[in-house]
Write a protein that holds these residues in place. Structure first.
Motif, PDB file in Angstrom:
ATOM      1  N   ILE A 174       0.832  -1.247   0.129  1.00  0.00           N
ATOM      2  CA  ILE A 174      -0.096  -0.147   0.127  1.00  0.00           C
ATOM      3  C   ILE A 174       0.875   1.294  -0.097  1.00  0.00           C
ATOM      4  N   LEU A 175       2.022   1.146   0.727  1.00  0.00           N
ATOM      5  CA  LEU A 175       2.903   2.478   0.849  1.00  0.00           C
ATOM      6  C   LEU A 175       3.457   2.763  -0.689  1.00  0.00           C
ATOM      7  N   ARG A 176       3.576   1.463  -1.531  1.00  0.00           N
ATOM      8  CA  ARG A 176       4.459   1.567  -2.642  1.00  0.00           C
ATOM      9  C   ARG A 176       3.284   2.514  -3.619  1.00  0.00           C
ATOM     10  N   LYS A 177       2.055   1.985  -3.453  1.00  0.00           N
ATOM     11  CA  LYS A 177       0.804   2.497  -4.257  1.00  0.00           C
ATOM     12  C   LYS A 177       0.649   4.022  -3.998  1.00  0.00           C
ATOM     13  N   ALA A 178       0.433   3.986  -2.486  1.00  0.00           N
ATOM     14  CA  ALA A 178       0.219   5.380  -1.872  1.00  0.00           C
ATOM     15  C   ALA A 178       1.093   6.557  -2.409  1.00  0.00           C
ATOM     16  N   GLY A 179       2.178   6.278  -2.188  1.00  0.00           N
ATOM     17  CA  GLY A 179       3.562   7.329  -2.513  1.00  0.00           C
ATOM     18  C   GLY A 179       3.298   8.474  -1.192  1.00  0.00           C
ATOM     19  N   SER A 180       3.465   9.496  -1.944  1.00  0.00           N
ATOM     20  CA  SER A 180       3.386  10.680  -0.893  1.00  0.00           C
ATOM     21  C   SER A 180       1.924  11.216  -0.867  1.00  0.00           C
ATOM     22  N   LYS A 181       1.038  10.760  -1.943  1.00  0.00           N
ATOM     23  CA  LYS A 181      -0.285  11.362  -1.936  1.00  0.00           C
ATOM     24  C   LYS A 181      -1.054  11.168  -0.702  1.00  0.00           C
ATOM     25  N   ILE A 182      -0.985   9.766  -0.126  1.00  0.00           N
ATOM     26  CA  ILE A 182      -1.863   9.449   0.759  1.00  0.00           C
ATOM     27  C   ILE A 182      -1.005   9.323   2.144  1.00  0.00           C
ATOM     28  N   ASN A 183      -1.620   9.663   3.336  1.00  0.00           N
ATOM     29  CA  ASN A 183      -1.139   9.671   4.308  1.00  0.00           C
ATOM     30  C   ASN A 183      -1.338   8.194   5.159  1.00  0.00           C
ATOM     31  N   VAL A 184      -0.437   7.150   5.302  1.00  0.00           N
ATOM     32  CA  VAL A 184      -0.665   5.858   5.664  1.00  0.00           C
ATOM     33  C   VAL A 184      -0.147   5.657   7.146  1.00  0.00           C
ATOM     34  N   THR A 185      -1.051   5.376   7.935  1.00  0.00           N
ATOM     35  CA  THR A 185      -0.574   4.803   9.241  1.00  0.00           C
ATOM     36  C   THR A 185      -0.476   3.375   9.432  1.00  0.00           C
ATOM     37  N   TYR A 186       0.112   3.062  10.534  1.00  0.00           N
ATOM     38  CA  TYR A 186      -0.157   1.403  11.000  1.00  0.00           C
ATOM     39  C   TYR A 186      -0.043   1.384  12.419  1.00  0.00           C
ATOM     40  N   SER A 187      -1.126   0.596  12.838  1.00  0.00           N
ATOM     41  CA  SER A 187      -0.957   0.110  14.246  1.00  0.00           C
ATOM     42  C   SER A 187      -1.391  -1.288  14.482  1.00  0.00           C
ATOM     43  N   ALA A 188      -0.835  -1.988  15.360  1.00  0.00           N
ATOM     44  CA  ALA A 188      -0.923  -3.431  15.442  1.00  0.00           C
ATOM     45  C   ALA A 188      -2.356  -3.996  15.396  1.00  0.00           C
ATOM     46  N   GLY A 189      -3.167  -3.317  16.498  1.00  0.00           N
ATOM     47  CA  GLY A 189      -4.376  -3.792  16.695  1.00  0.00           C
ATOM     48  C   GLY A 189      -4.557  -4.960  17.126  1.00  0.00           C
ATOM     49  N   TYR A 190      -3.829  -6.107  16.858  1.00  0.00           N
ATOM     50  CA  TYR A 190      -3.874  -7.311  17.638  1.00  0.00           C
ATOM     51  C   TYR A 190      -2.821  -7.922  17.184  1.00  0.00           C
ATOM     52  N   GLY A 191      -2.256  -9.226  17.964  1.00  0.00           N
ATOM     53  CA  GLY A 191      -1.143  -9.964  17.803  1.00  0.00           C
ATOM     54  C   GLY A 191      -0.721 -10.906  18.848  1.00  0.00           C
ATOM     55  N   LYS A 192       0.112 -11.563  19.015  1.00  0.00           N
ATOM     56  CA  LYS A 192       0.828 -12.262  19.903  1.00  0.00           C
ATOM     57  C   LYS A 192       1.390 -11.291  21.058  1.00  0.00           C
ATOM     58  N   GLU A 193       2.211 -10.762  20.664  1.00  0.00           N
ATOM     59  CA  GLU A 193       2.907  -9.668  21.618  1.00  0.00           C
ATOM     60  C   GLU A 193       2.404  -8.190  21.524  1.00  0.00           C
ATOM     61  N   ILE A 194       1.487  -7.827  21.977  1.00  0.00           N
ATOM     62  CA  ILE A 194       1.028  -6.364  21.758  1.00  0.00           C
ATOM     63  C   ILE A 194       0.461  -5.874  23.361  1.00  0.00           C
ATOM     64  N   GLY A 195       0.523  -4.490  23.326  1.00  0.00           N
ATOM     65  CA  GLY A 195       0.143  -3.872  24.641  1.00  0.00           C
ATOM     66  C   GLY A 195      -1.372  -4.209  24.802  1.00  0.00           C
ATOM     67  N   PRO A 196      -1.812  -3.668  26.014  1.00  0.00           N
ATOM     68  CA  PRO A 196      -3.140  -3.891  26.429  1.00  0.00           C
ATOM     69  C   PRO A 196      -4.021  -2.644  25.660  1.00  0.00           C
ATOM     70  N   ASP A 197      -3.144  -1.740  25.266  1.00  0.00           N
ATOM     71  CA  ASP A 197      -3.915  -0.565  24.744  1.00  0.00           C
ATOM     72  C   ASP A 197      -4.021  -0.580  23.009  1.00  0.00           C
ATOM     73  N   ALA A 198      -3.765  -1.806  22.669  1.00  0.00           N
ATOM     74  CA  ALA A 198      -3.687  -2.039  21.207  1.00  0.00           C
ATOM     75  C   ALA A 198      -4.780  -1.562  20.433  1.00  0.00           C
ATOM     76  N   ILE A 199      -6.228  -1.999  20.844  1.00  0.00           N
ATOM     77  CA  ILE A 199      -7.133  -1.753  20.456  1.00  0.00           C
ATOM     78  C   ILE A 199      -7.521  -0.333  20.502  1.00  0.00           C
ATOM     79  N   ASP A 200      -7.309   0.386  21.730  1.00  0.00           N
ATOM     80  CA  ASP A 200      -7.571   1.720  21.759  1.00  0.00           C
ATOM     81  C   ASP A 200      -6.758   2.566  20.773  1.00  0.00           C
ATOM     82  N   ARG A 201      -5.598   2.178  20.643  1.00  0.00           N
ATOM     83  CA  ARG A 201      -4.678   2.942  19.578  1.00  0.00           C
ATOM     84  C   ARG A 201      -5.235   2.632  18.127  1.00  0.00           C
ATOM     85  N   ALA A 202      -5.491   1.359  17.928  1.00  0.00           N
ATOM     86  CA  ALA A 202      -6.172   1.294  16.436  1.00  0.00           C
ATOM     87  C   ALA A 202      -7.400   1.860  16.219  1.00  0.00           C
ATOM     88  N   VAL A 203      -8.169   2.176  17.300  1.00  0.00           N
ATOM     89  CA  VAL A 203      -9.737   3.049  17.144  1.00  0.00           C
ATOM     90  C   VAL A 203      -9.195   4.322  16.806  1.00  0.00           C
TER      91      VAL A 203
END
Ligand code: GLC
Length: 718
Positions: free
Chosen positions: A407-436
């Motif tokens: 997606i970064l390759r496609k979006a280039g500088s035109k689109i602001n792309v953020t990433y957050s883990a949201g879920y996974g084996k080793e993530i913080g208790p606030d992962a969902i809050d951060r994703a929301v």
């Protein structure tokens, strides 16, 4: 002048099986018929030399015989590409730097393309890479039927329908074997769960065996010309499948006249007498020193004392030699090619065509790069790589593009792309809050969820414990879509329950395990550079309990035996016959355009030659985008003498149509398409009586039907 034996041995040991031209024996003459070459070479072999070719001398090889110019023979996994080198005597990778390879999408993604041309290209590319890596037999494709959504290897196989699995396997095999590499159809047969896979005994009636679990193998042998078959780990009706008299001698070699070799799965051989007499031709992977393999010393002793006939050994060796000659092991073979842009393009096409658009309310997809200013990518599968996982089908990919990277390759500088883990084996208790929070601040949220190749999810050797999304993804999805209604869910891995959020999520893509080019393929689809055309090769139940094997308590079996109580009613055969609504039906998949079906005609065949009837109908692209539709044809029999499923897939065609274009599709049907297996007759019959031909874009989206009558009952030769 004879070359000194030492030099010859060195040459042969290096796998260059050339003998000096002046000494050229008949078997070295590529102009000679294969059978004559086999006979000539077999006649020259000693007992020890014969025995050396029917069992492994390392994890993945059989030994060279320098005296005869027989090279070291390499077998290699697997269905998704050429596996990294293992061993030689352990399961540890050798950690070489020259065994990176092209990682194709998983088998279930390939099946989701419903495009035999893509399957051919995948097989061809893997065959070329196998040649480049010096492999002689490639251990794929896998076609075990998806009987339960929980089987850990469903990702590797081709879904719940034997006809679709057979079409795709035949094309794959033809592509791969055209490269002078033998394919290996696996795992023969009834290896439909990983639970106690090394020992479980499978019981089923003859009709499900013949009509559900064998047809893809039968097609691979009879139409694909597959050169090798891998026996499964499990028992079938009380006898291990890798040396099962009924499966191997009676059906595979007897009825189907299979001329290639049967190998065991690794450590699937358990008994010398059965291995000697029940159709096993190559023992692999036994957990013993090589001379203690069941077809080694013990077999030799039995041959010498007359317990086993020499003719049995000769037949095993003959089959091994036949595969060698047929794949040019002794002759000039194409050099192959590895990690080429062409192979990577095949991987991308397979990933694009294998991705299924399950839902797309209000046409939220494709994203318009000129309008979308920000995207929040959420979920571990946004960055997680999968190609190397899953155990034996895993590939050390030359590279692998993650969704975030694509997606970064496609979006280039035109689109602001953020990433957050949201879920996974080793993530913080606030992962969902951060994703929301990230979702709230973006125009669009894309949740990269689903499963992975961790044991207990989509991984060989283990079944899943349920059909749920792991790592609290249900809660994540519910809360993200609440925060941003423009949320797209992309699911990796195999079937999961979606009931907790599906009604609220406007768009869902199923991308399975898309291989090394997965991130690029997904970005192309999300932004509309590619119009999705995949169709699911399996039913998505709303809940696991709706799935037949689970409804009937016929999984995973107990006390060492599993009985397939659902019989013929696997997948849509159950859901359609029992009128149970699935989450998404077999054959379902949407497009960014729309299609219309019309003018179904049944054109009857003439004087008994060729197809009995040909279904002709028109498919029109009624939308504004070019696209591809998989037109599916199902047969319903009104009053069969024996129970039949409500409908069965008997034809399909993927048509590529420009916006506004229409095409007439022809699907010929022979008597096989109308027939079922009658155990009392020991064969297939096409019964006199009324049938309905059903055509549409999925098993539940039937656009056209037409009645058809068979005037008489016929025993059908397959
Ligand atoms: C594995 C698999 C089989 C694979 C073989 C060699 O256990 O069941 O599919 O080809 O062993 O790795």
């Amino acid at each position: 002048m004879k070359k000194p034996l030492l030099l010859l041995s060195a040459l042969a040991a290096l796998g260059s099986a050339t003998m000096p031209a002046d000494d050229k024996p008949l078997y070295m003459d590529p102009a000679q018929p294969v059978e004559k070459r086999v006979d000539d070479l077999l006649a020259r072999m000693t007992l020890e030399e014969k025995l050396s070719q029917i069992h492994a001398n390392s994890k993945f090889t059989t030994p060279a015989i320098p005296r005869l110019g027989i090279p070291l023979r390499w077998l290699s996994d697997g269905p998704h590409g050429v596996r990294e080198d293992i061993g030689p005597d352990t399961w540890k990778p050798q950690n070489r730097t020259d065994d990176f390879a092209t990682a194709m999408p998983a088998g279930i993604a390939l099946a989701s393309t419903w495009n035999p041309e893509v399957a051919y290209q995948v097989g061809e590319a893997i065959g070329q890479e196998a040649r480049a890596r010096g492999k002689d037999i490639m251990l794929g494709p896998g076609v075990n039927i998806l009987r339960t959504p929980l089987c850990g290897r469903n990702f590797e196989y081709m879904g719940e329908d034997p006809y679709l699995a057979g079409r795709m396997a035949v094309a794959y095999i033809k592509g791969e074997q055209a490269q002078n590499v033998a394919s290996c159809i696996k795992h023969f047969a009834a290896n439909n769960e990983e639970f106690q896979r090394m020992s479980i005994n499978v019981e089923m009636d003859e009709r499900p065996l013949r009509e559900i679990y064998l047809p893809a193998f039968e097609a691979a042998v009879k139409e694909g010309g597959v050169w090798t078959v891998m026996g499964a780990y499990n028992k079938f009706r009380g006898q291990f499948a890798s040396h099962n008299d009924y499966l191997l001698n009676k059906i595979l070699k007897g009825e189907w006249n299979f001329q290639g070799l049967v190998m065991s799965d690794w450590a699937a051989t358990h008994d010398t007498k059965e291995a000697a007499l029940n159709g096993l031709d190559l023992e692999m992977g036994t957990d013993k020193p090589y001379n203690e393999f069941y077809l080694a010393d013990a077999y030799r002793d039995g041959l010498k004392d007359g317990t086993y006939p020499m003719s049995g050994l000769d037949d095993k060796v003959r089959r091994n030699l036949r595969v060698m000659f047929a794949t040019g092991v002794f002759d000039q073979r194409p050099p192959g090619s590895l990690n080429t842009p062409a192979h990577q393009a095949v991987a991308r096409r397979a990933a694009e065509e294998g991705t299924v658009l399950l839902k797309n309310d209000k046409a939220i997809l494709p994203l318009d790069p000129d309008k979308v200013k920000s995207i929040a990518i959420i979920g571990e599968n946004g960055i997680r790589l999968h190609a190397h996982g899953g155990d034996s089908s895993g590939i050390k990919a030359f590279y692998e593009i993650s969704p975030v990277e694509g997606i970064l390759r496609k979006a280039g500088s035109k689109i602001n792309v953020t990433y957050s883990a949201g879920y996974g084996k080793e993530i913080g208790p606030d992962a969902i809050d951060r994703a929301v929070a990230a979702a709230k601040n973006a125009d669009v949220a894309v949740i990269m969820g689903g499963l992975n190749h961790d044991p207990g999810f989509d991984c060989e050797g283990h079944d899943r414990k349920d059909m749920k999304l792991p790592y609290q993804q249900d809660e994540l999805i519910r809360r993200v879509v609440e925060a941003n209604p423009k949320t797209i869910v992309v699911l990796f891995g195999t079937i999961v329950e979606m009931e907790e959020w599906i009604a609220k999520v406007p768009a869902v893509l199923q991308t399975w395990f898309p291989g090394m080019e997965g991130g690029n393929a997904l970005a192309n689809i999300l932004f509309g550079d590619v119009n999705p055309s995949g169709k699911i090769p399996c039913t998505f139940p709303k809940v696991l309990a709706d799935s037949p094997a689970h409804k009937l308590g016929a999984y995973p079996g107990k006390d060492g035996t599993v009985t397939y109580d659902e019989g013929l009613l696997v997948g849509y055969r159950w859901f359609d016959t029992k009128k149970v609504d699935p989450q998404f039906p077999f054959g379902h998949g949407l497009s960014y355009t729309s299609f219309k079906y019309s003018d179904l005609k049944l054109v009857e065949g003439k004087d008994g030659t060729g197809p009995v009837v040909t279904a002709e109908f028109v498919v029109e692209n009624t939308g504004k985008r070019d696209g591809a539709e998989v037109a599916q044809l199902y047969i319903h029999q009104a009053k069969p003498a024996l129970e039949r499923p409500f409908q069965e897939l008997k034809g399909f065609k993927k048509v590529f149509l420009k916006a506004g274009e229409k095409q007439t599709v022809s699907i010929p049907l022979d008597l096989t398409a109308f027939s079922y297996y009658d155990p009392a007759k020991g064969g297939w019959i096409a019964e006199e009586g009324a049938f309905t031909v059903r055509v549409g874009g999925s098993s539940r989206d039937i656009a056209l039907t037409a009645p058809f009558k068979l005037a008489k009952t016929t025993l059908v030769k397959r």
